[in-house]
Design a protein around this motif. Structure first.
Motif, PDB file in Angstrom:
ATOM      1  N   GLU A   1     -61.361  65.877  22.155  1.00  0.00           N
ATOM      2  CA  GLU A   1     -62.247  64.643  22.042  1.00  0.00           C
ATOM      3  C   GLU A   1     -61.358  63.644  21.162  1.00  0.00           C
ATOM      4  O   GLU A   1     -61.465  62.621  21.337  1.00  0.00           O
ATOM      5  N   LYS A   2     -60.673  64.346  20.003  1.00  0.00           N
ATOM      6  CA  LYS A   2     -60.063  63.326  19.320  1.00  0.00           C
ATOM      7  C   LYS A   2     -58.660  63.210  19.613  1.00  0.00           C
ATOM      8  O   LYS A   2     -57.879  62.163  18.821  1.00  0.00           O
ATOM      9  N   ASP A   3     -58.331  63.709  20.953  1.00  0.00           N
ATOM     10  CA  ASP A   3     -56.728  63.476  21.345  1.00  0.00           C
ATOM     11  C   ASP A   3     -55.895  63.986  20.324  1.00  0.00           C
ATOM     12  O   ASP A   3     -54.861  63.415  20.474  1.00  0.00           O
ATOM     13  N   THR A   4     -56.005  65.050  19.712  1.00  0.00           N
ATOM     14  CA  THR A   4     -55.166  65.619  18.856  1.00  0.00           C
ATOM     15  C   THR A   4     -53.931  66.153  19.535  1.00  0.00           C
ATOM     16  O   THR A   4     -52.656  66.117  18.944  1.00  0.00           O
ATOM     17  N   PHE A   5     -54.024  66.762  20.764  1.00  0.00           N
ATOM     18  CA  PHE A   5     -52.911  67.770  21.207  1.00  0.00           C
ATOM     19  C   PHE A   5     -51.846  66.388  21.785  1.00  0.00           C
ATOM     20  O   PHE A   5     -50.669  66.878  21.812  1.00  0.00           O
ATOM     21  N   SER A   6     -52.253  65.258  21.955  1.00  0.00           N
ATOM     22  CA  SER A   6     -51.272  64.291  22.570  1.00  0.00           C
ATOM     23  C   SER A   6     -50.593  63.808  21.244  1.00  0.00           C
ATOM     24  O   SER A   6     -49.688  62.837  21.514  1.00  0.00           O
ATOM     25  N   ASN A   7     -51.121  63.618  19.914  1.00  0.00           N
ATOM     26  CA  ASN A   7     -50.977  62.825  18.698  1.00  0.00           C
ATOM     27  C   ASN A   7     -51.199  63.715  17.459  1.00  0.00           C
ATOM     28  O   ASN A   7     -52.153  63.480  16.900  1.00  0.00           O
ATOM     29  N   LEU A   8     -50.177  64.578  17.341  1.00  0.00           N
ATOM     30  CA  LEU A   8     -50.250  65.452  16.308  1.00  0.00           C
ATOM     31  C   LEU A   8     -50.474  64.871  14.924  1.00  0.00           C
ATOM     32  O   LEU A   8     -50.926  65.282  13.901  1.00  0.00           O
ATOM     33  N   SER A   9     -49.784  63.630  14.931  1.00  0.00           N
ATOM     34  CA  SER A   9     -49.395  63.110  13.532  1.00  0.00           C
ATOM     35  C   SER A   9     -50.752  62.435  13.024  1.00  0.00           C
ATOM     36  O   SER A   9     -50.798  62.031  11.828  1.00  0.00           O
ATOM     37  N   ARG A  10     -51.782  62.560  13.828  1.00  0.00           N
ATOM     38  CA  ARG A  10     -52.992  61.875  13.436  1.00  0.00           C
ATOM     39  C   ARG A  10     -53.720  62.929  12.422  1.00  0.00           C
ATOM     40  O   ARG A  10     -54.674  62.626  11.581  1.00  0.00           O
ATOM     41  N   LEU A  11     -53.356  64.271  12.421  1.00  0.00           N
ATOM     42  CA  LEU A  11     -53.868  65.162  11.496  1.00  0.00           C
ATOM     43  C   LEU A  11     -53.412  64.875   9.882  1.00  0.00           C
ATOM     44  O   LEU A  11     -52.035  64.838   9.677  1.00  0.00           O
ATOM     45  N   THR A  12     -54.240  64.366   9.072  1.00  0.00           N
ATOM     46  CA  THR A  12     -53.773  64.002   7.868  1.00  0.00           C
ATOM     47  C   THR A  12     -53.826  65.382   6.777  1.00  0.00           C
ATOM     48  O   THR A  12     -52.759  65.578   6.089  1.00  0.00           O
ATOM     49  N   ASN A  13     -54.406  66.198   7.244  1.00  0.00           N
ATOM     50  CA  ASN A  13     -54.538  67.568   6.231  1.00  0.00           C
ATOM     51  C   ASN A  13     -55.099  68.771   7.310  1.00  0.00           C
ATOM     52  O   ASN A  13     -56.175  69.052   7.356  1.00  0.00           O
ATOM     53  N   ILE A  14     -54.019  69.318   8.015  1.00  0.00           N
ATOM     54  CA  ILE A  14     -54.507  70.180   9.151  1.00  0.00           C
ATOM     55  C   ILE A  14     -55.163  71.453   8.665  1.00  0.00           C
ATOM     56  O   ILE A  14     -55.868  72.076   9.068  1.00  0.00           O
ATOM     57  N   ALA A  15     -54.807  71.790   7.429  1.00  0.00           N
ATOM     58  CA  ALA A  15     -55.624  72.978   6.789  1.00  0.00           C
ATOM     59  C   ALA A  15     -57.170  72.908   6.669  1.00  0.00           C
ATOM     60  O   ALA A  15     -57.976  73.685   6.441  1.00  0.00           O
TER      61      ALA A  15
ATOM     62  N   ILE B   1     -62.616  61.735   1.761  1.00  0.00           N
ATOM     63  CA  ILE B   1     -63.217  60.451   1.622  1.00  0.00           C
ATOM     64  C   ILE B   1     -62.303  59.393   2.027  1.00  0.00           C
ATOM     65  O   ILE B   1     -62.725  58.318   2.611  1.00  0.00           O
ATOM     66  N   THR B   2     -60.896  59.493   1.811  1.00  0.00           N
ATOM     67  CA  THR B   2     -60.041  58.401   1.851  1.00  0.00           C
ATOM     68  C   THR B   2     -60.125  58.198   3.722  1.00  0.00           C
ATOM     69  O   THR B   2     -59.877  56.961   4.313  1.00  0.00           O
ATOM     70  N   HIS B   3     -60.166  59.288   4.436  1.00  0.00           N
ATOM     71  CA  HIS B   3     -60.095  59.143   5.865  1.00  0.00           C
ATOM     72  C   HIS B   3     -61.387  59.565   6.604  1.00  0.00           C
ATOM     73  O   HIS B   3     -61.339  59.771   7.530  1.00  0.00           O
ATOM     74  N   TYR B   4     -62.426  58.845   5.843  1.00  0.00           N
ATOM     75  CA  TYR B   4     -63.965  59.187   6.222  1.00  0.00           C
ATOM     76  C   TYR B   4     -64.154  58.608   7.690  1.00  0.00           C
ATOM     77  O   TYR B   4     -64.502  59.397   8.599  1.00  0.00           O
ATOM     78  N   ARG B   5     -63.724  57.252   7.900  1.00  0.00           N
ATOM     79  CA  ARG B   5     -63.955  56.691   9.118  1.00  0.00           C
ATOM     80  C   ARG B   5     -62.865  57.101  10.239  1.00  0.00           C
ATOM     81  O   ARG B   5     -62.969  56.480  11.228  1.00  0.00           O
ATOM     82  N   GLU B   6     -61.857  57.845   9.842  1.00  0.00           N
ATOM     83  CA  GLU B   6     -60.776  58.080  10.609  1.00  0.00           C
ATOM     84  C   GLU B   6     -60.874  59.423  11.515  1.00  0.00           C
ATOM     85  O   GLU B   6     -60.366  59.330  12.724  1.00  0.00           O
ATOM     86  N   ASP B   7     -61.671  60.314  10.982  1.00  0.00           N
ATOM     87  CA  ASP B   7     -61.794  61.681  11.685  1.00  0.00           C
ATOM     88  C   ASP B   7     -63.311  61.814  11.801  1.00  0.00           C
ATOM     89  O   ASP B   7     -63.833  62.100  10.673  1.00  0.00           O
ATOM     90  N   PRO B   8     -63.910  61.876  12.920  1.00  0.00           N
ATOM     91  CA  PRO B   8     -65.419  62.158  13.321  1.00  0.00           C
ATOM     92  C   PRO B   8     -65.829  63.358  12.667  1.00  0.00           C
ATOM     93  O   PRO B   8     -66.760  63.570  12.129  1.00  0.00           O
ATOM     94  N   ASP B   9     -64.898  64.504  12.685  1.00  0.00           N
ATOM     95  CA  ASP B   9     -65.066  65.667  12.291  1.00  0.00           C
ATOM     96  C   ASP B   9     -65.251  65.819  10.833  1.00  0.00           C
ATOM     97  O   ASP B   9     -66.160  66.258  10.367  1.00  0.00           O
TER      98      ASP B   9
END
Length: 274
Positions: free
Chosen positions: A46-60, A133-141
């Motif tokens: 849903e977040k289209d993460t697989f095609s754009n892994l750079s969107r993960l700010t902190n994968i852990a 908090i910094t990425h609150y609006r960027e990642d719905p999860d």
């Protein structure tokens, strides 16, 4: 009077009770792991993460990634225990026992490290929450996770208090210049809920950090930081947490013993055939 013959169970016979207990419990974990894994993959899709892994700010700290990891581990353990018991496969049962032993060791190590490096873990948790908090609006999860922590679980606001929301571009007081209505505010999850509220007011946190705000802030939002609230929650629920950890460890030890006993029965049965 006819003689009565007494029959004894052959000690080399595989215990059906033990076999189907292991099978029944692990088939549930198998399906549970599959569901959790599917939810994690769906969230990434849903977040289209697989095609754009750079969107993960902190994968852990990504909730979907945690779901994928937990689902995979649960699925593998459930699969080896379920199929190993059903097919009487000693190799899979050995893998099942080893996986449970490694998981138990990891849990014990984590528990020990938590108390030994408590301050370091607190620092890492603070850094992680500040990143959320910094990425609150960027990642719905991450947004849903923060809202759940602040509103449902700990009833808090920010890491150390509402001022932490100044780290977010939308809630920063200077963002009012570019037209953000949320400037100098906090998310709705920081607001205190009222029993008479039928519909959640999503705008309750607007302007609450402005010096010109005319209402009593303490009656509108939670002023306690989530770090302090988490420490208080842990202190109040220490017995429950400890009991849950002991019960989990006991269940894993029981699973290891059951698997080893079933393997012994299978080996004994095979030796009898030969």
């Amino acid at each position: 009077m006819p003689s009565i013959r007494k029959y004894r169970r052959d000690t080399t016979e595989v215990s059906c009770c033990l076999k189907y207990v292991i099978f029944g419990v692990n088939v549930l974990f198998w399906f549970l792991g599959l569901i959790v894994l599917a939810v994690g993959i769906w969230a990434w899709t849903e977040k289209d993460t697989f095609s754009n892994l750079s969107r993960l700010t902190n994968i852990a700290l990504d909730p979907a990634f945690i779901f994928i990891c937990c689902g995979t581990i649960t699925f593998i353990i459930g699969f080896t225990g379920c199929i190993g018991a059903l097919r009487e496969n000693t190799c899979l049962l050995a893998c099942y026992a080893v996986f449970l032993a490694l998981l138990l060791l990891a849990e014990m190590t984590t528990g020990i490290l938590f108390f030994v490096f408590k301050d370091w873990i607190k620092t890492q948790a603070t850094t992680g929450f500040q990143t959320f908090i910094t990425h609150y609006r960027e990642d719905p999860d991450q947004q849903n996770l923060i809202d759940w922590i602040q509103e449902e679980w700990l009833q808090c606001c920010g890491v150390e208090g509402p001022r932490d929301w100044d780290r977010n571009a939308y809630f920063n007081c200077s963002s009012g210049v570019v037209g953000s209505r949320e400037a100098c505010g906090v998310p709705f999850s920081c607001c205190r809920t009222k029993p008479q509220d039928i519909i959640r007011n999503k705008q309750c946190g607007y302007d609450v950090r402005k010096p010109t705000y005319n209402y009593d802030i303490a009656k509108i939002i939670y002023e306690k930081g989530c770090l302090e609230a988490a420490e208080e929650w842990f202190d109040h629920n220490l017995l429950v947490v400890a009991t849950s950890a002991v019960c989990t460890a006991f269940a894993q030890i029981l699973g290891i013993c059951f698997a080893q006993n079933l393997r012994a029965d299978i080996f004994a049965q095979k030796s009898k055939w030969h």
